[in-house]
Scaffold this motif. Sequence first.
Motif, short mmCIF file in Angstrom:
data_model
loop_
_atom_site.label_atom_id
_atom_site.label_comp_id
_atom_site.label_asym_id
_atom_site.label_seq_id
_atom_site.Cartn_x
_atom_site.Cartn_y
_atom_site.Cartn_z
N ALA A 13 -2.83 1.61 12.67
CA ALA A 13 -4.20 1.96 13.07
C ALA A 13 -5.20 1.44 12.03
O ALA A 13 -6.25 0.88 12.38
CB ALA A 13 -4.33 3.48 13.22
N ARG A 14 -4.86 1.58 10.75
CA ARG A 14 -5.74 1.07 9.69
C ARG A 14 -5.83 -0.46 9.77
O ARG A 14 -6.91 -1.03 9.58
CB ARG A 14 -5.22 1.52 8.31
N ALA A 15 -4.68 -1.09 10.05
CA ALA A 15 -4.67 -2.56 10.19
C ALA A 15 -5.62 -2.99 11.30
O ALA A 15 -6.41 -3.93 11.14
CB ALA A 15 -3.24 -3.04 10.48
N HIS A 16 -5.59 -2.29 12.41
CA HIS A 16 -6.46 -2.64 13.54
C HIS A 16 -7.93 -2.43 13.18
O HIS A 16 -8.79 -3.22 13.57
CB HIS A 16 -6.07 -1.85 14.79
N VAL A 35 1.94 -5.26 10.06
CA VAL A 35 2.74 -4.32 9.26
C VAL A 35 4.14 -4.93 9.17
O VAL A 35 4.83 -5.07 10.18
CB VAL A 35 2.78 -2.93 9.91
N VAL A 36 4.56 -5.31 7.98
CA VAL A 36 5.84 -6.00 7.81
C VAL A 36 6.96 -4.98 7.70
O VAL A 36 7.99 -5.11 8.36
CB VAL A 36 5.80 -6.89 6.55
N THR A 37 6.78 -3.96 6.87
CA THR A 37 7.79 -2.93 6.73
C THR A 37 7.15 -1.66 6.18
O THR A 37 6.13 -1.73 5.48
CB THR A 37 8.96 -3.42 5.84
N VAL A 38 7.73 -0.52 6.54
CA VAL A 38 7.25 0.78 6.04
C VAL A 38 8.48 1.53 5.52
O VAL A 38 9.51 1.55 6.19
CB VAL A 38 6.57 1.61 7.16
N THR A 39 8.35 2.11 4.31
CA THR A 39 9.44 2.95 3.79
C THR A 39 8.90 4.33 3.47
O THR A 39 7.79 4.46 2.94
CB THR A 39 10.08 2.33 2.53
N GLY A 40 9.70 5.33 3.77
CA GLY A 40 9.32 6.71 3.47
C GLY A 40 9.56 7.01 2.00
O GLY A 40 10.07 6.16 1.26
N PRO A 64 7.29 -1.97 21.36
CA PRO A 64 6.49 -3.22 21.34
C PRO A 64 5.12 -3.02 20.69
O PRO A 64 4.55 -3.98 20.15
CB PRO A 64 6.33 -3.59 22.82
N ALA A 65 4.59 -1.81 20.72
CA ALA A 65 3.29 -1.55 20.09
C ALA A 65 3.41 -1.48 18.56
O ALA A 65 2.41 -1.64 17.85
CB ALA A 65 2.69 -0.25 20.62
N LEU A 66 4.60 -1.27 18.06
CA LEU A 66 4.83 -1.26 16.62
C LEU A 66 6.32 -1.45 16.37
O LEU A 66 7.10 -0.49 16.40
CB LEU A 66 4.34 0.05 15.97
N THR A 67 6.70 -2.71 16.17
CA THR A 67 8.09 -3.04 15.91
C THR A 67 8.28 -3.16 14.40
O THR A 67 7.54 -3.90 13.74
CB THR A 67 8.46 -4.37 16.60
N LEU A 68 9.23 -2.41 13.87
CA LEU A 68 9.47 -2.40 12.42
C LEU A 68 10.96 -2.48 12.13
O LEU A 68 11.75 -1.85 12.84
CB LEU A 68 8.91 -1.12 11.79
N PRO A 69 11.29 -3.23 11.04
CA PRO A 69 10.45 -4.18 10.34
C PRO A 69 9.92 -5.26 11.31
O PRO A 69 10.47 -5.45 12.39
CB PRO A 69 11.39 -4.80 9.31
N HIS A 70 8.86 -5.96 10.90
CA HIS A 70 8.26 -6.97 11.77
C HIS A 70 9.33 -8.01 12.14
O HIS A 70 10.00 -8.56 11.26
CB HIS A 70 7.10 -7.66 11.04
N PRO A 71 9.52 -8.25 13.45
CA PRO A 71 10.67 -9.05 13.89
C PRO A 71 10.62 -10.53 13.53
O PRO A 71 11.63 -11.22 13.68
CB PRO A 71 10.66 -8.85 15.42
N ARG A 72 9.47 -11.03 13.08
CA ARG A 72 9.40 -12.46 12.76
C ARG A 72 9.12 -12.72 11.28
O ARG A 72 9.05 -13.87 10.87
CB ARG A 72 8.33 -13.14 13.64
N VAL A 80 0.85 -1.20 0.00
CA VAL A 80 0.00 0.00 0.00
C VAL A 80 0.88 1.24 0.00
O VAL A 80 2.04 1.20 0.45
CB VAL A 80 -0.95 0.02 1.23
N ARG A 81 0.34 2.31 -0.52
CA ARG A 81 1.08 3.58 -0.53
C ARG A 81 0.09 4.69 -0.28
O ARG A 81 -0.99 4.72 -0.90
CB ARG A 81 1.75 3.76 -1.88
N GLY A 82 0.42 5.57 0.64
CA GLY A 82 -0.52 6.64 0.93
C GLY A 82 0.00 7.59 1.96
O GLY A 82 1.15 7.50 2.41
N ASP A 83 -0.91 8.46 2.37
CA ASP A 83 -0.56 9.58 3.21
C ASP A 83 -0.67 9.21 4.68
O ASP A 83 -1.39 9.86 5.44
CB ASP A 83 -1.52 10.72 2.86
N ARG A 84 0.00 8.12 5.08
CA ARG A 84 0.00 7.72 6.48
C ARG A 84 1.43 7.47 6.91
O ARG A 84 2.26 7.07 6.08
CB ARG A 84 -0.74 6.37 6.66
N ASP A 85 1.69 7.64 8.21
CA ASP A 85 2.98 7.21 8.72
C ASP A 85 2.80 5.78 9.26
O ASP A 85 1.73 5.19 9.14
CB ASP A 85 3.50 8.18 9.79
N ALA A 86 3.88 5.23 9.84
CA ALA A 86 3.83 3.84 10.28
C ALA A 86 2.68 3.61 11.27
O ALA A 86 1.93 2.63 11.17
CB ALA A 86 5.17 3.44 10.89
#
Length: 168
Positions: free
Chosen positions: A70-73, A96-101, A112-120, A59-65
């Motif tokens: 929040a959208r995932a939830h 959320v697996v990874t986010v790039t700017g 712990p509430a949002l670990t990036l990239p996803h640790p597993r 996905v690509r859009g006007d959100r930060d990580a």
Amino acid sequence: MSRAVLSLGANLGDRAAALRAAITALEDDGVLVARSTLYETPPWGPVEQPPYLNAVVVVRGDRDAAGWLARAHELEQAAGRTRDVRWGPRTLDVDVVTVTGDDDRPVHSDDPALTLPHPRAHERAFVLVPWDSLDPTAVLPGRGRVSDLLAALPPEDVAAVVRWEHLH
Ligand SMILES: Nc1ncnc2c1ncn2[C@@H]1O[C@H](COP(=O)(O)OP(=O)(O)OP(=O)(O)O)[C@@H](O)[C@H]1O
Ligand SMILES: Nc1nc2c(c(=O)[nH]1)N=C(CO)CN2
């Protein structure tokens, strides 16, 4: 603007409907860049539970990580997710697996509430197989090329991730 890779999974109820509804919602948001087909995958982790359907979307859009989380939830809530046993069964899980700017730099977070990239993500065939199928050049920041990570997994784990959509 940022780009995120999301992993979707479901193993309760109408699994395909839950995944398709989430993907459609992201399309309606105007943020969907690419989606994998659906894969049936054996349950990963210590909990005995039914098989999952999994998919990966970009996905690509006007959100930060935090905005993508929040959208995932919200998508999980919309699918009626209730149970919350760690690694247990669910109507919809969106990680959320990874986010790039926009500068192409990956976001790193140890929160712990949002670990990036996803640790597993690097050890999960149910993430790597769909992701590799939709972007064979994909890189999991800090871990390497997705195709190399896949090659490092036990072949039986990879073979157990089966394209599902064309069967149905
Ligand atoms: N990258 C991430 N993506 C999604 N949730 C995350 C991430 N990093 C941390 N979390 C936190 O993990 C919490 C638990 O999420 P969840 O119940 O989906 O975990 P899980 O799917 O059982 O395990 P896993 O994280 O190994 O996939 C979420 O409320 C969220 O705040
Ligand atoms: N195959 C598969 N296994 C899982 C999945 C998932 O999405 N797919 N999600 C889990 C929740 O943490 C636990 N185990």
